[in-house]
Design a protein around this motif. Sequence first.
Motif, PDB file in Angstrom:
ATOM      1  N   ASN A   1      80.074  54.391  88.121  1.00 38.57           N
ATOM      2  CA  ASN A   1      78.886  55.116  88.248  1.00 38.57           C
ATOM      3  C   ASN A   1      78.509  54.939  90.295  1.00 38.57           C
ATOM      4  OD1 ASN A   1      77.160  56.464  86.171  1.00 38.57           O
ATOM      5  ND2 ASN A   1      77.398  54.765  84.806  1.00 38.57           N
ATOM      6  N   LEU A   2      78.714  53.944  90.310  1.00 38.05           N
ATOM      7  CA  LEU A   2      78.849  54.067  92.303  1.00 38.05           C
ATOM      8  C   LEU A   2      79.607  54.502  92.708  1.00 38.05           C
ATOM      9  CD1 LEU A   2      78.193  50.002  91.977  1.00 38.05           C
ATOM     10  CD2 LEU A   2      76.212  51.585  92.608  1.00 38.05           C
TER      11      LEU A   2
ATOM     12  N   THR B   1      76.809  60.828  93.160  1.00 40.90           N
ATOM     13  CA  THR B   1      77.128  62.459  94.077  1.00 40.90           C
ATOM     14  C   THR B   1      77.570  63.429  92.776  1.00 40.90           C
ATOM     15  OG1 THR B   1      78.558  62.277  95.261  1.00 40.90           O
ATOM     16  CG2 THR B   1      76.365  62.039  96.433  1.00 40.90           C
ATOM     17  N   ASN B   2      78.974  63.149  92.162  1.00 34.55           N
ATOM     18  CA  ASN B   2      79.178  63.658  90.765  1.00 34.55           C
ATOM     19  C   ASN B   2      78.611  64.228  89.666  1.00 34.55           C
ATOM     20  OD1 ASN B   2      80.877  65.140  88.779  1.00 34.55           O
ATOM     21  ND2 ASN B   2      82.262  63.431  87.958  1.00 34.55           N
ATOM     22  N   PHE B   3      78.224  65.337  89.766  1.00 32.93           N
ATOM     23  CA  PHE B   3      76.457  65.676  88.703  1.00 32.93           C
ATOM     24  C   PHE B   3      77.547  66.683  87.333  1.00 32.93           C
ATOM     25  CE2 PHE B   3      74.329  64.778  92.202  1.00 32.93           C
ATOM     26  CZ  PHE B   3      72.256  64.487  92.195  1.00 32.93           C
ATOM     27  N   ARG B   4      78.573  66.896  86.953  1.00 32.51           N
ATOM     28  CA  ARG B   4      79.810  67.607  86.727  1.00 32.51           C
ATOM     29  C   ARG B   4      79.920  66.467  85.679  1.00 32.51           C
ATOM     30  NH1 ARG B   4      79.987  72.693  87.993  1.00 32.51           N
ATOM     31  NH2 ARG B   4      79.779  73.075  90.573  1.00 32.51           N
ATOM     32  N   GLY B   5      80.409  67.104  84.396  1.00 28.46           N
ATOM     33  CA  GLY B   5      81.068  66.379  83.111  1.00 28.46           C
ATOM     34  C   GLY B   5      80.474  65.640  82.615  1.00 28.46           C
TER      35      GLY B   5
ATOM     36  N   LEU C   1      69.765  56.672  92.735  1.00 24.39           N
ATOM     37  CA  LEU C   1      71.117  55.988  92.120  1.00 24.39           C
ATOM     38  C   LEU C   1      71.243  56.969  90.488  1.00 24.39           C
ATOM     39  CD1 LEU C   1      70.497  52.428  93.561  1.00 24.39           C
ATOM     40  CD2 LEU C   1      72.611  54.070  94.261  1.00 24.39           C
ATOM     41  N   LEU C   2      70.521  56.751  89.789  1.00 23.56           N
ATOM     42  CA  LEU C   2      70.541  56.490  88.811  1.00 23.56           C
ATOM     43  C   LEU C   2      70.706  58.155  88.161  1.00 23.56           C
ATOM     44  CD1 LEU C   2      70.194  55.679  85.501  1.00 23.56           C
ATOM     45  CD2 LEU C   2      67.864  56.056  86.203  1.00 23.56           C
ATOM     46  N   ILE C   3      70.126  59.480  89.033  1.00 22.48           N
ATOM     47  CA  ILE C   3      70.365  60.300  88.564  1.00 22.48           C
ATOM     48  C   ILE C   3      71.685  61.450  88.363  1.00 22.48           C
ATOM     49  CG2 ILE C   3      70.092  61.944  91.188  1.00 22.48           C
ATOM     50  CD1 ILE C   3      67.739  63.327  88.206  1.00 22.48           C
TER      51      ILE C   3
ATOM     52  N   LYS D   1      72.959  68.722  76.548  1.00 23.87           N
ATOM     53  CA  LYS D   1      71.373  68.967  76.879  1.00 23.87           C
ATOM     54  C   LYS D   1      71.967  69.761  78.728  1.00 23.87           C
ATOM     55  CE  LYS D   1      69.220  67.286  73.369  1.00 23.87           C
ATOM     56  NZ  LYS D   1      71.010  67.242  72.593  1.00 23.87           N
ATOM     57  N   PRO D   2      71.346  70.417  79.087  1.00 23.27           N
ATOM     58  CA  PRO D   2      71.229  70.554  80.311  1.00 23.27           C
ATOM     59  C   PRO D   2      71.301  69.672  80.860  1.00 23.27           C
ATOM     60  CG  PRO D   2      69.311  71.641  79.141  1.00 23.27           C
ATOM     61  CD  PRO D   2      69.826  71.028  78.279  1.00 23.27           C
ATOM     62  N   GLY D   3      71.193  69.829  82.584  1.00 21.08           N
ATOM     63  CA  GLY D   3      71.370  68.943  83.552  1.00 21.08           C
ATOM     64  C   GLY D   3      69.433  69.217  84.272  1.00 21.08           C
TER      65      GLY D   3
END
Length: 194
Positions: A8-9, A13-17, A96-98, A110-112
């Motif tokens: 995760n760290l 910035t990876n919002f895919r997958g 850090l969590l988003i 579910k959608p982002g």
Amino acid sequence: MIAAIKYNLANLTNFRGREGRSAFWFYFLFLAIIQIVVSFVISMAMTGPMMVDVFQAAQQGLSEAEMQQRLFGRLSGMMRISVWASVASTLVLTALLIASFTRRLHDSGKPGWIAGLTVVIQLAALGLAVASIDKVAQLMIIAQSGDMAKLQEAQAGMMLNGVLGWVPLLIVIVFGVWPSTDGANRYGEEPDHI
């Protein structure tokens, strides 16, 4: 657990997958522990000098009313600092969590945008907290006066902020425990178990 935190760290910035429940919750636990430690350190740093001041006032022979006045004066300033520290730590932890929460949403199909909505609600709650800093300080003055009816009235006026602050956490919990989609979904292949 360590692998989930490292993953995760490395993917802030990876919002895919997709991201499985266990990886998400281990990372969430890690962030929660950090928030508790930071809050404790800030609390101790603010409470220590206040207690020293009270002990000095007692040694100087000040009356109980004078000591309470000094204590509530310090508490008012401490509450302002506490709100700003809470806002800052919440902003950092939200950032850090988003991405992890977005991938977790994807894992359950579910959608982002739900994560985006959660951030908007969190920002609204933080905005209300900042806007109510003076009201929090005023609560200390009202508490010192002993007028319980006025104190309850002032607290009721701040209830919306308290309730709104819990909504993002409830959204994260509800969607964080949502079952994963078996096999591939529109967001990618089923994640490896970290």
